[in-house]
Design an enzyme around this catalytic site. Structure first.
Site, PDB file in Angstrom:
ATOM      1  N   CYS A 123      54.201  21.931  14.584  1.00  0.00           N
ATOM      2  CA  CYS A 123      54.635  20.784  15.386  1.00  0.00           C
ATOM      3  C   CYS A 123      54.406  19.515  14.594  1.00  0.00           C
ATOM      4  O   CYS A 123      53.922  19.565  13.468  1.00  0.00           O
ATOM      5  CB  CYS A 123      53.873  20.738  16.713  1.00  0.00           C
ATOM      6  SG  CYS A 123      54.648  19.635  17.931  1.00  0.00           S
ATOM      7  N   CYS A 133      56.827  14.634  18.811  1.00  0.00           N
ATOM      8  CA  CYS A 133      56.904  15.944  18.167  1.00  0.00           C
ATOM      9  C   CYS A 133      58.073  16.036  17.184  1.00  0.00           C
ATOM     10  O   CYS A 133      58.722  17.086  17.078  1.00  0.00           O
ATOM     11  CB  CYS A 133      56.994  17.042  19.219  1.00  0.00           C
ATOM     12  SG  CYS A 133      55.562  17.062  20.308  1.00  0.00           S
ATOM     13  N   LYS A 199      57.109  25.683  27.909  1.00  0.00           N
ATOM     14  CA  LYS A 199      56.021  24.719  27.804  1.00  0.00           C
ATOM     15  C   LYS A 199      56.327  23.535  28.703  1.00  0.00           C
ATOM     16  O   LYS A 199      57.365  22.896  28.567  1.00  0.00           O
ATOM     17  CB  LYS A 199      55.891  24.265  26.357  1.00  0.00           C
ATOM     18  CG  LYS A 199      54.852  23.185  26.149  1.00  0.00           C
ATOM     19  CD  LYS A 199      54.626  22.932  24.682  1.00  0.00           C
ATOM     20  CE  LYS A 199      53.677  21.780  24.466  1.00  0.00           C
ATOM     21  NZ  LYS A 199      53.444  21.531  23.037  1.00  0.00           N
ATOM     22  N   GLU A 237      65.118  28.822  29.005  1.00  0.00           N
ATOM     23  CA  GLU A 237      64.533  28.450  27.701  1.00  0.00           C
ATOM     24  C   GLU A 237      64.105  29.697  26.941  1.00  0.00           C
ATOM     25  O   GLU A 237      64.342  29.834  25.739  1.00  0.00           O
ATOM     26  CB  GLU A 237      63.300  27.548  27.905  1.00  0.00           C
ATOM     27  CG  GLU A 237      63.616  26.158  28.390  1.00  0.00           C
ATOM     28  CD  GLU A 237      64.104  25.235  27.271  1.00  0.00           C
ATOM     29  OE1 GLU A 237      64.086  25.649  26.100  1.00  0.00           O
ATOM     30  OE2 GLU A 237      64.517  24.107  27.581  1.00  0.00           O
ATOM     31  N   LYS A 252      52.840  28.018  28.722  1.00  0.00           N
ATOM     32  CA  LYS A 252      51.764  27.034  28.559  1.00  0.00           C
ATOM     33  C   LYS A 252      51.977  25.883  29.523  1.00  0.00           C
ATOM     34  O   LYS A 252      53.097  25.381  29.593  1.00  0.00           O
ATOM     35  CB  LYS A 252      51.796  26.530  27.114  1.00  0.00           C
ATOM     36  CG  LYS A 252      50.844  25.429  26.784  1.00  0.00           C
ATOM     37  CD  LYS A 252      51.037  25.021  25.356  1.00  0.00           C
ATOM     38  CE  LYS A 252      50.247  23.772  25.127  1.00  0.00           C
ATOM     39  NZ  LYS A 252      50.707  23.057  23.964  1.00  0.00           N
TER      40      LYS A 252
HETATM   41  C1  PBG Z   1      51.570  20.350  20.291  1.00  0.00           C
HETATM   42  C2  PBG Z   1      50.547  21.074  21.097  1.00  0.00           C
HETATM   43  C3  PBG Z   1      49.844  20.581  22.199  1.00  0.00           C
HETATM   44  C4  PBG Z   1      48.997  21.605  22.594  1.00  0.00           C
HETATM   45  C5  PBG Z   1      49.181  22.672  21.726  1.00  0.00           C
HETATM   46  N1  PBG Z   1      50.166  22.329  20.828  1.00  0.00           N
HETATM   47  C6  PBG Z   1      49.849  19.246  22.826  1.00  0.00           C
HETATM   48  C7  PBG Z   1      51.026  18.699  23.495  1.00  0.00           C
HETATM   49  O1  PBG Z   1      52.050  19.341  23.697  1.00  0.00           O
HETATM   50  O2  PBG Z   1      50.911  17.516  23.839  1.00  0.00           O
HETATM   51  C8  PBG Z   1      48.037  21.519  23.742  1.00  0.00           C
HETATM   52  C9  PBG Z   1      46.948  22.525  23.750  1.00  0.00           C
HETATM   53  C10 PBG Z   1      45.863  22.264  24.716  1.00  0.00           C
HETATM   54  O3  PBG Z   1      45.951  21.385  25.603  1.00  0.00           O
HETATM   55  O4  PBG Z   1      44.860  22.968  24.626  1.00  0.00           O
HETATM   56  N2  PBG Z   1      51.240  20.348  18.932  1.00  0.00           N
END
Ligand code: PBG
Length: 330
Positions: A123, A133, A199, A237, A252
């Site tokens: 990312c 991102c 996500k 998605e 997530k």
């Molecule tokens: C993006 C990413 C995030 C998390 C994992 N990968 C943050 C976001 O989307 O803002 C969050 C993981 C967590 O809250 O433990 N690189």
């Protein structure tokens, strides 16, 4: 004659421990767990993330002790997050073969612990000065296609450094196909992709953004992450990611989205991962510190519920501390 009707009783199996063991449907194993780790520049750094007791951000020289502890606990998979020396508008640290923080970490880990399975988060938000991102326009909108080109560079660089699996987390349209194509073109077709397919734009990521300083400087991530109100959109998605060649589908956050875990499991024939995110960890720790709940029991029950919903893989900050008390597949 009894005056009570005699319905069939539900067959709730209880009593003897041997019987409970025989009919138990769900078991969380150590092998299910992935431990996230945070790496940053510097020397001698082991900084506890304030809202995540027990979780630290490490410089490369203090990381080995943490990896030893993770392996000793029985966890053999980590998910690497880096914070770079320098952030810039495009996040160029992410494709710097030689100096990139993730690349340096992966090389160290694979050299010293070949048995460790190393997954990298792919990312840009930790690496861009604006915290988004990917590449953004002057007006502040995320530019999808320029971001895809940079994602390809990042994916190749992580894989060349030795990453065992790549986990793109940006929800950029077309990211799986772009990465798969780039990897296959370089002879890296055996490196699997675990897509953060479903996500949500969630408030549960707060402590993580504090850990890696990635809160967006303007706007939010709602143009590329999903609306928590929508479940069918999550399935769409995921279907796109499957078509493009994803090997594992991730949901997530975890606890508030177990319906999506179940739906993905029922709909696709791919392994499902769920990410028990920073805010979920912080809530349990905070309440446990006050003595309001039994933190360990809650964590175990939570992980069990994720598996019961259909998750095969559990990404969780509890991994290192819980694993010693979980059974192993042997
Ligand atoms: C993006 C990413 C995030 C998390 C994992 N990968 C943050 C976001 O989307 O803002 C969050 C993981 C967590 O809250 O433990 N690189």
């Amino acid at each position: 004659m009894s005056s009570f009707p005699q319905p069939r009783r539900p067959r709730r199996l209880r009593g003897h421990a041997a019987l409970r063991g025989m009919v138990r449907e769900t078991v969380v194993h150590r092998e299910d767990l992935i431990m996230p780790i945070f790496v940053q520049p510097g020397v001698g750094v082991k900084r506890e993330i304030p809202s995540m007791p027990g979780i630290h951000s490490h410089s490369l020289d203090t990381l080995p002790a943490e990896i030893d502890a993770i392996l000793a606990a029985g966890v053999d998979k980590v998910l690497v997050f880096g914070v770079p020396e320098q952030k810039d508008a495009v996040g160029s640290d992410t494709w710097d073969d030689e100096h990139g923080i993730v690349q340096k970490t992966v090389r160290l880990l694979k050299q010293r612990w070949p048995e460790l399975y190393v997954i990298t988060d792919v990312c840009f938000c930790e690496y861009t000065s604006h915290g988004h991102c990917g590449v953004v326009s002057d007006g502040g909108a995320l530019l999808n296609d320029p971001t895809l080109a940079n994602l390809q560079k990042q994916a190749l660089s992580h894989a060349r450094a030795g990453a065992d699996m790549l986990a793109p987390s940006g929800m950029i349209d077309g990211m799986i196909g772009a990465m798969r194509g780039a990897l296959d073109g370089e002879g890296l077709e055996t490196v699997p992709i675990m897509s953060y397919a479903v996500k949500y734009a969630s408030a549960f990521y707060g402590p993580f953004r504090e850990a890696v300083d990635s809160a967006p400087a303007f706007g939010d991530r709602k143009t590329y992450q999903m609306d928590p109100a929508n479940a069918r959109e999550g399935l769409r998605e995921a279907a796109l990611d499957v078509e493009q060649g994803a090997d594992v589908l991730m949901v997530k956050p975890a606890l508030a989205y177990l319906d999506l875990v179940k739906a993905l499991k029922d709909t696709f024939d791919l392994p499902v991962a769920c990410y028990n995110v920073s805010g979920e960890y912080a809530m349990v720790k905070a309440a446990a510190q006050r003595g309001w709940i039994d933190g360990d029991a809650i964590a175990r029950e939570s992980l069990l519920s994720m598996k019961r919903a259909g998750a095969d893989i559990l990404i969780t900050y509890f991994a290192r501390d819980l694993a010693p008390r979980l059974p192993s597949l042997g």
